[in-house]
Write an enzyme that holds these catalytic residues in place. Structure first.
Site, PDB file in Angstrom:
ATOM      1  N   ASP A  67     -15.562   3.043   6.474  1.00  0.00           N
ATOM      2  CA  ASP A  67     -14.220   3.675   5.897  1.00  0.00           C
ATOM      3  C   ASP A  67     -14.725   4.936   5.316  1.00  0.00           C
ATOM      4  O   ASP A  67     -14.322   6.247   5.123  1.00  0.00           O
ATOM      5  CB  ASP A  67     -13.065   3.080   5.998  1.00  0.00           C
ATOM      6  N   SER A  96      -7.762   3.382   9.407  1.00  0.00           N
ATOM      7  CA  SER A  96      -8.682   3.296   7.595  1.00  0.00           C
ATOM      8  C   SER A  96      -7.343   2.957   6.629  1.00  0.00           C
ATOM      9  O   SER A  96      -7.923   1.828   5.828  1.00  0.00           O
ATOM     10  CB  SER A  96      -8.285   5.265   7.290  1.00  0.00           C
ATOM     11  N   LYS A 116      -8.974  -1.413   5.399  1.00  0.00           N
ATOM     12  CA  LYS A 116      -8.918  -1.843   3.835  1.00  0.00           C
ATOM     13  C   LYS A 116      -7.924  -3.174   3.837  1.00  0.00           C
ATOM     14  O   LYS A 116      -8.542  -3.685   3.608  1.00  0.00           O
ATOM     15  CB  LYS A 116      -8.767  -0.616   3.140  1.00  0.00           C
ATOM     16  N   HIS A 118       0.804  -0.817   0.150  1.00  0.00           N
ATOM     17  CA  HIS A 118       0.303   0.741  -0.097  1.00  0.00           C
ATOM     18  C   HIS A 118       1.013   0.987   0.237  1.00  0.00           C
ATOM     19  O   HIS A 118       1.750   1.175   0.813  1.00  0.00           O
ATOM     20  CB  HIS A 118      -1.238   0.067   1.231  1.00  0.00           C
ATOM     21  N   ARG A 178     -14.701  13.148   7.356  1.00  0.00           N
ATOM     22  CA  ARG A 178     -12.937  13.804   7.989  1.00  0.00           C
ATOM     23  C   ARG A 178     -12.345  14.275   6.229  1.00  0.00           C
ATOM     24  O   ARG A 178     -11.565  15.332   6.748  1.00  0.00           O
ATOM     25  CB  ARG A 178     -12.108  11.720   7.656  1.00  0.00           C
TER      26      ARG A 178
HETATM   27  N1  URA Z   1      -5.691   7.226   2.827  1.00  0.00           N
HETATM   28  C1  URA Z   1      -6.551   6.267   3.857  1.00  0.00           C
HETATM   29  O1  URA Z   1      -7.091   5.227   2.990  1.00  0.00           O
HETATM   30  N2  URA Z   1      -6.747   6.838   4.775  1.00  0.00           N
HETATM   31  C2  URA Z   1      -6.392   7.745   4.873  1.00  0.00           C
HETATM   32  O2  URA Z   1      -6.988   8.125   6.726  1.00  0.00           O
HETATM   33  C3  URA Z   1      -5.592   8.653   5.289  1.00  0.00           C
HETATM   34  C4  URA Z   1      -4.656   8.400   3.403  1.00  0.00           C
END
Ligand code: URA
Length: 435
Positions: free
Chosen positions: A161, A183, A187, A82, A168
């Site tokens: 999320d 977050s 995922k 990621h 957010r």
């Molecule tokens: N990327 C994400 O998926 N979540 C966040 O909170 C910040 C960056």
């Protein structure tokens, strides 16, 4: 339980219980708590923080809020990566087939780009016919057969999320370490891989601007990933300048193909080797040095390129595009930007370059914008290069004639010159293996 009491507790800096965290995540996802109360709680979390136990529970609650991918049939061989997002970040296109060639099972879900940052799914759609949506059976069967499949994120993966992140984004509560951690890791947990390598970017093109902030986030994500039972590590990498030379979807795909042919830019090649080696180190249980040695061999022998072709062909793309990259759609306008002064490139604001590429059509201002896969920027000079008047700094690619002046202005504003030679920038700042 009342959400009002949960907000009050966090406002006073107290740790929330498992029950309270699971309550707010599930009730908000179900639409039973209004945005204004969850906004207030998010702000309290932003200001008062969360300890590891709270962050772990929040991550787990987000991961369990929707579908999850069951990759258990592959044992410990599954490895995911990621990136926290950057400009010119085409690493997945190289790292995923390289890790698969190393023997990892890469069952990956990727996202689309928004604003100045790109997304892997958009880059893959530069190949006409590439299928970003596979049925769960097709996805698993492709991973079983060839070791790799990359699709768009399923609609119901971590829906908590999706709602929390949207909230957010408009309530100034993105920049909280526990919220970012839960977050991203929520995922990743739902996506199912046993090993997870995080590329935490820092610099002008990233949402974290300093290596110190990036290290705090990286350590937190590695700790929480491990608490959740996943083999997790992170690299902290430089995003002060775009990665490689190309910014824009098919332009980046072409650069990724060159890299898989062993002819890529040094920074991009170095990061990709480090990410793929980290995935193999975690998933295959071999030493990092051994993994890197094998990764280098597979990259320079053409094995990773063959795996790339096998992969895109399995998902509906024509592999001839790899041998003949002229087949990608071109742009109506290819506009060189010339230097007007003498000196060295001392700074490149990666975010501004990403915005210039977006203006040319490569990115989306809002999530419903349609992108032009051929649009973008190819840099001809990079940080540290000597420049004299009339040298080409970059080429702008677009079909939108009236975007050119704007994009050129933004691009010029992104480049800083110095009369003195400048030191080469570090690409990888640190490796976080435990915390
Ligand atoms: N990327 C994400 O998926 N979540 C966040 O909170 C910040 C960056």
């Amino acid at each position: 339980m009342r959400i009002y009491d949960v907000i009050t507790k966090k406002k006073h800096g107290e740790a929330l219980t498992e029950q309270e965290i699971r309550f707010f995540v599930s009730e908000y996802t179900a639409g039973n708590i209004p945005d204004y109360q969850v906004s207030s709680l998010l702000m309290a979390i932003c200001l008062k923080g969360m300890n590891d136990e709270e962050t772990y529970i929040l991550t787990d609650a987000i991961a369990r809020s929707g579908d999850s991918v069951d990759l258990s049939r592959f044992g410990a061989l599954t490895a995911d990566k990621h990136s926290t997002g950057g400009v010119g970040d085409k690493t997945t296109l190289i790292v995923a087939p390289l890790a698969a060639a190393l023997g990892c099972k890469v069952a990956k879900m990727s996202g689309r780009g928004l604003g100045h940052t790109g997304g892997t799914v958009d880059k893959l759609e530069s190949f006409p016919g590439y299928r970003v949506a596979l049925s769960p059976e097709e996805f698993i069967s492709q991973v079983e057969k060839i070791g790799i499949a990359v699709i768009g994120q399923s609609g119901n993966l971590a829906p908590a999320d999706k709602k929390l992140y949207a909230l957010r984004d408009v309530t100034a509560t993105v920049d909280s370490i526990p919220l970012i951690t839960s977050s991203i890791m929520g995922k990743k947990l739902a996506a199912g891989s046993h090993s997870i390598v995080l590329d935490v970017k820092c610099g002008s093109g990233a949402f974290l601007k300093t290596p110190e902030d990036a290290e705090i986030l990286a350590k937190n994500m590695v700790r929480i990933g491990r608490m959740c039972g996943r083999n997790t590590m992170a690299l902290i990498t430089n995003m002060d300048v775009p990665l490689g030379y190309a910014v824009g979807n098919s332009l980046e795909v072409k650069e990724a193909i060159a890299t898989l042919k062993g002819e890529g830019p040094k920074d991009l090649t170095e990061i990709c080797l480090a990410l793929a080696s980290s995935m193999a180190h975690l998933a295959l249980g071999i030493s990092f040095d051994e993994a890197e040695k094998r990764a280098r061999e597979l990259l320079y022998s053409g094995a990773a390129l063959r795996k790339f072709k096998e992969w895109i062909c399995a998902q509906g793309a024509d592999p001839d595009y790899v041998d003949n990259t002229q087949m990608f759609k071109g742009s109506l306008y290819e506009v060189p930007v010339y230097a007007t002064e003498q000196g060295y490139v001392a700074g490149m604001d990666a975010e501004a370059i990403g915005v210039a590429a977006m203006v040319l059509g490569a990115g989306r201002r809002t999530k419903d914008d349609v992108i032009d896969h051929a649009a973008g920027i190819v840099l001809k000079k990079r940080h540290g290069d000597a420049v004299k008047p009339n040298d080409v700094l970059a080429i702008l690619y677009t079909d939108k004639k009236d975007s050119i002046a704007d994009a050129e202005k933004i691009f010029r504003g992104a480049i800083r010159f110095s009369l003195d030679a400048v030191a080469e920038e570090k690409i990888i700042y640190a490796k976080v293996t435990g915390a």
